[in-house]
Design an enzyme around this catalytic site. Structure first.
Site, mmCIF file in Angstrom:
data_model
loop_
_atom_site.group_PDB
_atom_site.id
_atom_site.type_symbol
_atom_site.label_atom_id
_atom_site.label_comp_id
_atom_site.label_asym_id
_atom_site.label_seq_id
_atom_site.Cartn_x
_atom_site.Cartn_y
_atom_site.Cartn_z
ATOM 1 N N ASP A 128 -72.503 107.410 32.452
ATOM 2 C CA ASP A 128 -72.480 107.852 33.860
ATOM 3 C C ASP A 128 -73.183 109.184 34.142
ATOM 4 O OD1 ASP A 128 -70.935 105.609 33.981
ATOM 5 O OD2 ASP A 128 -69.123 106.603 34.689
ATOM 6 N N LYS B 125 -71.057 99.254 36.133
ATOM 7 C CA LYS B 125 -69.622 98.986 36.053
ATOM 8 C C LYS B 125 -68.946 99.446 37.344
ATOM 9 C CE LYS B 125 -68.878 103.348 33.519
ATOM 10 N NZ LYS B 125 -67.931 104.030 34.410
ATOM 11 N N CYS C 299 -64.134 108.375 32.472
ATOM 12 C CA CYS C 299 -64.950 107.225 32.060
ATOM 13 C C CYS C 299 -65.326 107.261 30.581
ATOM 14 C CB CYS C 299 -66.202 107.134 32.925
ATOM 15 S SG CYS C 299 -65.833 106.745 34.646
#
Length: 247
Positions: free
Chosen positions: A29, A137, A170
């Site tokens: 990310d 995702k 995450c």
């Protein structure tokens, strides 16, 4: 190239199988919404400085893994434009901040955390090469509602080098689920950042409990040394010290 890396609480991987056939780099990310001014993270009232600081280290790591031919996976958190992947609770949670803005609302780089918007994309310094895997995702773990596990299994990957943001959310969710699925994971401590130093340190320490309950922890200089490219990374300006996320 060495078959394992100096790490804590054990040399990683546990079976000395560090090579291009068994090991992949997973960058979590590193998107503009999390790492750039005007992105989602700033609307959550968090300082993006820790996320910005780790970019040069990840860049050095990424360059080294590319040059050796390791498989590389980039993840991006975000939702479909119609918000059909966004629960009402998550929408409510994301707007529960001083700005009142959250997922799907308009920001300087387009709608926050929406696929196809500028903010959803990966920062320029770490942008994927053609052919590198990008995993989109809708939540925290890169294994939930994605094809990542299938792709890794088909490739024969069983060791994951994990970095990115945020350490406690995450990154940790992905690492823990990878562990449950039989992968040997190492967190690159100085290539991960959280919104506060306390959260970063807690996430790092929890990995190492019980002899490495979720995996191992190392730093980028130790990985680069195992790859035989430490001097090159330093020449490229990647700092050596571990960066602690700022409280």
């Amino acid at each position: 190239m060495d078959s394992n890396i100096e790490a804590s609480p054990y040399k990683w991987p546990h079976d000395s199988s560090f090579d291009t056939k068994t090991t992949a780099l997973v960058i979590i990310d590193m998107q503009k919404d999390f790492c750039s001014p005007g992105g989602y993270m700033e609307y959550q009232q968090y300082d993006i400085t820790p996320a910005r600081k780790i970019i040069p280290r990840i860049q050095a790591l990424l360059t080294a893994f590319r040059s050796h031919g390791f498989p590389i996976y980039h993840t991006r958190e975000g939702h479909r434009p119609d918000l059909s992947t966004l629960s009402s609770r998550e929408l409510h949670r994301s707007r529960n901040n001083a700005s009142g803005l959250g997922i799907g609302d308009k920001g300087p780089m387009g709608r926050l955390l929406i696929r196809g918007e500028k903010g959803h994309d990966i920062v320029d310094e770490l942008y994927p090469f053609d052919g590198e895997n990008v995993i989109d995702k809708p939540g925290r773990s890169a294994f939930q509602h994605t094809e990542l596990r299938l792709m890794l299994n088909i490739k024969g990957v069983r060791n994951l080098v994990i970095c990115g943001v945020t350490t406690d959310v995450c990154v940790h969710s992905t690492l823990r689920e990878a562990n449950d699925n039989g992968f040997d994971c190492v967190l690159v401590e100085d290539c991960a950042a959280a919104s506060t130093g306390l959260l970063h340190e807690f996430a790092v320490e929890s990995i190492k409990e019980e002899g490495g309950i979720f995996g191992a922890v190392t730093t980028s200089d130790k990985i680069l040394a195992a790859l035989g490219v430490g001097a090159n990374a330093k020449a490229n300006g990647a700092p050596n010290e571990v960066v602690k996320s700022e409280v």
